[in-house]
Design a protein around this motif. Structure first.
Motif, PDB file in Angstrom:
ATOM      1  N   LYS A  52       5.707  86.510 -34.169  1.00 34.85           N
ATOM      2  CA  LYS A  52       5.582  86.144 -32.918  1.00 34.85           C
ATOM      3  C   LYS A  52       4.645  84.913 -32.820  1.00 34.85           C
ATOM      4  N   ALA A  53       3.678  85.121 -33.492  1.00 35.83           N
ATOM      5  CA  ALA A  53       2.740  83.806 -33.647  1.00 35.83           C
ATOM      6  C   ALA A  53       3.366  82.673 -34.402  1.00 35.83           C
ATOM      7  N   LYS A  54       4.346  82.727 -35.163  1.00 37.89           N
ATOM      8  CA  LYS A  54       4.942  81.686 -35.646  1.00 37.89           C
ATOM      9  C   LYS A  54       6.012  80.918 -34.559  1.00 37.89           C
ATOM     10  N   MET A  58       6.629  77.178 -32.958  1.00 32.33           N
ATOM     11  CA  MET A  58       8.110  76.724 -32.980  1.00 32.33           C
ATOM     12  C   MET A  58       8.475  76.508 -31.739  1.00 32.33           C
ATOM     13  N   PHE A  59       8.482  77.313 -30.717  1.00 34.73           N
ATOM     14  CA  PHE A  59       8.867  77.188 -29.385  1.00 34.73           C
ATOM     15  C   PHE A  59       7.949  76.154 -28.742  1.00 34.73           C
ATOM     16  N   ASN A  60       6.879  75.853 -28.944  1.00 37.39           N
ATOM     17  CA  ASN A  60       6.104  74.958 -28.427  1.00 37.39           C
ATOM     18  C   ASN A  60       6.732  73.614 -28.783  1.00 37.39           C
ATOM     19  N   LYS A  61       6.969  73.542 -29.884  1.00 39.12           N
ATOM     20  CA  LYS A  61       7.721  72.215 -30.589  1.00 39.12           C
ATOM     21  C   LYS A  61       9.006  71.837 -29.748  1.00 39.12           C
ATOM     22  N   GLU A 435       1.076  70.793 -43.058  1.00 40.04           N
ATOM     23  CA  GLU A 435       1.454  71.225 -41.770  1.00 40.04           C
ATOM     24  C   GLU A 435       3.007  71.366 -41.569  1.00 40.04           C
ATOM     25  N   LYS A 436       3.749  70.236 -42.057  1.00 43.18           N
ATOM     26  CA  LYS A 436       5.040  70.552 -41.868  1.00 43.18           C
ATOM     27  C   LYS A 436       5.529  71.318 -42.648  1.00 43.18           C
ATOM     28  N   ARG A 437       5.253  71.521 -43.908  1.00 40.73           N
ATOM     29  CA  ARG A 437       5.677  72.780 -44.909  1.00 40.73           C
ATOM     30  C   ARG A 437       5.508  73.730 -44.335  1.00 40.73           C
ATOM     31  N   ALA A 442       7.691  78.827 -41.866  1.00 41.34           N
ATOM     32  CA  ALA A 442       7.700  79.606 -40.541  1.00 41.34           C
ATOM     33  C   ALA A 442       9.191  79.675 -40.019  1.00 41.34           C
ATOM     34  N   ALA A 443       9.672  78.454 -39.735  1.00 44.58           N
ATOM     35  CA  ALA A 443      10.901  78.258 -39.022  1.00 44.58           C
ATOM     36  C   ALA A 443      12.104  79.063 -39.837  1.00 44.58           C
TER      37      ALA A 443
END
Length: 564
Positions: A52-54, A58-61, A435-437, A442-443
């Motif tokens: 959920k934290a991940k 991702m949802f914010n992006k 950060e991207k990795r 996470a995605a």
């Protein structure tokens, strides 16, 4: 990404790539992409606290990309300036008072004004250096009969006499005065056989419109002179330029006149009709046809001191990075055959060489290096007669020297420079890459449920099933069989995110960098990257490899392999 620019060394987000939509995407396409990603990344879809934290990240992006691209004003700013434009303060008023089209127009206008200011601030220097070398002693040795000493004569005769016969230097700088007025200061210096001359020119040009301009030039050096020149577009297909010159000498004023009428025959062809009168009078006509791959030049000149006919052909190859030329010229001075090549050796540099065989001039080798607006020319006179040896060496030696210098010095230097820039880029983006990795991993974790469901559905109906997908610096030997792609350490397994892009047994990835797709990141920053996919469709094996910015549509019959 341009490695030559430090300003562009920081990674920026690509919202279009992240949503996997084209840049001209409609409102409906943006909404569909948002809904598709929301079903994967919405925090309410995941019960596990770590997932959920991940998902929140991702949802914010996803939401950020959707908010920008779904708002016409923000989208116009983003298209023009990228994310840095969205972070600039003061756009609220612009958003309320201007339409997207007006915003784009305003940015284009501001960009043109900035470019014009930079142009006006620069002096636009240009120069030309020509050094003529007399090397005829290499093939036509000259023996001095006045030397009596046998040893000295033998010793001296063994060393070819190579000398610089003439030099010419010219340089000019521009001084923009206003938007329509420009001042140019230039100078020339020439020396030949121990004597020389030079001059300084000061010119002023006024642009009346895009159809006409006028210029006045003052010259000091071999006697003062003043000239007047002009240009005028007469019709859609005809234009004219010409002028007059008054040279002041102890014998009096020597006038001269020049005039050229040009006609645009078709899209690729232009004809010229010119007349020069005065001390040197001549009349010439010229026809030039310039297409994507070929250039033809035919001209006839009648007058003093010489009359001639010229036929020249240029073949453009390798996206115009290589040009092969041949020319035949004959007239009252004799005849000349010239052949050669011009190669683009860097972004701003061209290297050209040509061999000139003429009667009575002999054999010459011409070498020219153009670096930005500077030109360096080296005509080398090899022989006063046409002989096989100088023709052979003039043709072969430049090619051998070019290959040796390129392989031994230029390519290692460029490779080292590129490595330094890539390393610098990685250092500048280290935290961003970490950060991207993390986001990509996470995605992929969040995609597992969608991946398993999508794969099972496609397998059950014998649809599109991704067996393996890798992204990054991939090298393939064309002699290897399918499936034997050679991998470097700078690759990423993207089987899960690619399968999640499959819908109704079809996969579409648009022509943008894949590094911004969910579940992807750039594993080889600054290097050329590829996407390699092995997949099954109707239980038949398929395989494809595409470049980073290429579009992709699966399945395709052309991707089928013979593997059973």
């Amino acid at each position: 990404m341009d490695l030559d620019s430090d300003d562009e060394s920081i990674i920026e987000e690509d919202f279009y790539s992240f949503l996997n939509i084209p840049k001209e995407a409609s409102k409906e396409e943006i909404n569909n992409a948002y809904r598709r990603l929301s079903r994967i990344y919405h925090p309410d879809k995941h019960m596990d606290p770590s997932l959920k934290a991940k998902a929140e990240v991702m949802f914010n992006k996803v939401k950020r990309a959707y908010e920008v691209l779904s708002d016409p004003h923000q989208r116009a700013i983003y298209d023009s300036l990228g994310t840095k434009g969205l972070e600039t303060e003061g756009w609220e008023l612009v958003q309320r008072t201007k339409t997207p089209a007006e915003i784009r127009a305003e940015y284009e206008k501001l960009a043109e004004e900035r470019a014009e200011r930079r142009k006006n601030q620069a002096t636009n220097p240009s120069g030309n250096v020509t050094i003529a070398v007399n090397a005829t002693d290499l093939f036509n040795p000259y023996y001095d009969d006045l030397i009596d000493d046998e040893y000295e004569s033998d010793f001296i005769s063994g060393i070819p006499n190579i000398e610089v016969s003439s030099m010419q230097f010219s340089q000019s700088v521009d001084f923009p005065l206003t938007q329509k007025d420009n001042c140019t200061l230039s100078g020339q210096l020439q020396t030949q056989n121990g004597t020389g001359q030079g001059g300084v020119n000061l010119g002023w040009r006024h642009i009346f419109s895009h159809k006409s301009w006028a210029e006045m030039e003052l010259t000091a050096g071999s006697g003062p002179a003043v000239s007047f020149k002009g240009f005028r577009t007469l019709t859609k297909r005809f234009f004219w330029n010409g002028g007059t010159i008054l040279q002041f000498t102890p014998e009096g004023i020597r006038p001269g006149i020049m005039s050229t009428l040009a006609m645009q025959i078709d899209k690729h062809s232009v004809g010229y009709l010119s007349y020069h009168g005065g001390i040197r009078s001549l009349f010439s006509t010229q026809l030039i046809r310039d297409t994507e791959y070929n250039r033809y030049n035919f001209s006839i000149q009648v007058g003093l001191p010489h009359s001639h006919v010229l036929l020249q052909y240029t073949r453009k190859m390798m996206n115009q990075e290589l040009k092969l030329r041949i020319a035949v010229k004959a007239g009252t001075f004799g005849g000349v055959i010239e052949y050669g090549a011009e190669k683009k050796i860097s972004k701003h540099s061209n290297l050209a060489f040509s061999v000139v065989c003429g009667v009575p001039s002999g054999v010459k080798l011409k070498i020219r290096l153009t670096r930005a607006s500077q030109t360096y020319s080296f005509p080398i006179h090899l022989c006063e007669e046409i002989m096989p040896a100088p023709v052979f060496y003039a043709t072969v030696v430049p090619l051998v020297v070019y290959v040796v210098v390129k392989k031994g010095f230029v390519e290692p230097f460029l490779k080292e420079e590129k490595s330094k820039k890539v390393e610098k880029q990685k250092q500048n983006n280290y935290n961003k890459l970490v950060e991207k990795r993390r986001e990509a991993m996470a995605a992929q974790d969040l995609m597992n449920a969608t991946y398993n469901r999508n794969r099972d559905e496609e397998s059950n109906k014998k649809g599109l099933v991704i067996i393996k997908a890798i992204y990054g610096r991939i090298m393939r030997d064309t002699n290897q069989q399918h499936g034997d792609a050679e991998l470097s350490s700078e690759v990423l397994d993207v089987t899960i995110p690619v399968q999640c892009l499959v819908k109704d047994s079809k996969l579409v990835i648009h022509d943008r960098t894949k590094s911004e797709l969910p579940g992807f990141f750039d594993p080889a920053l600054g290097e050329e990257k590829m996407l390699h996919i092995i997949y099954n469709y109707h239980d038949q094996p398929h395989e494809v490899t595409i470049a980073d910015n290429d579009s992709l549509r699966l399945p395709k019959t052309a991707h089928r392999t013979n593997i059973t």
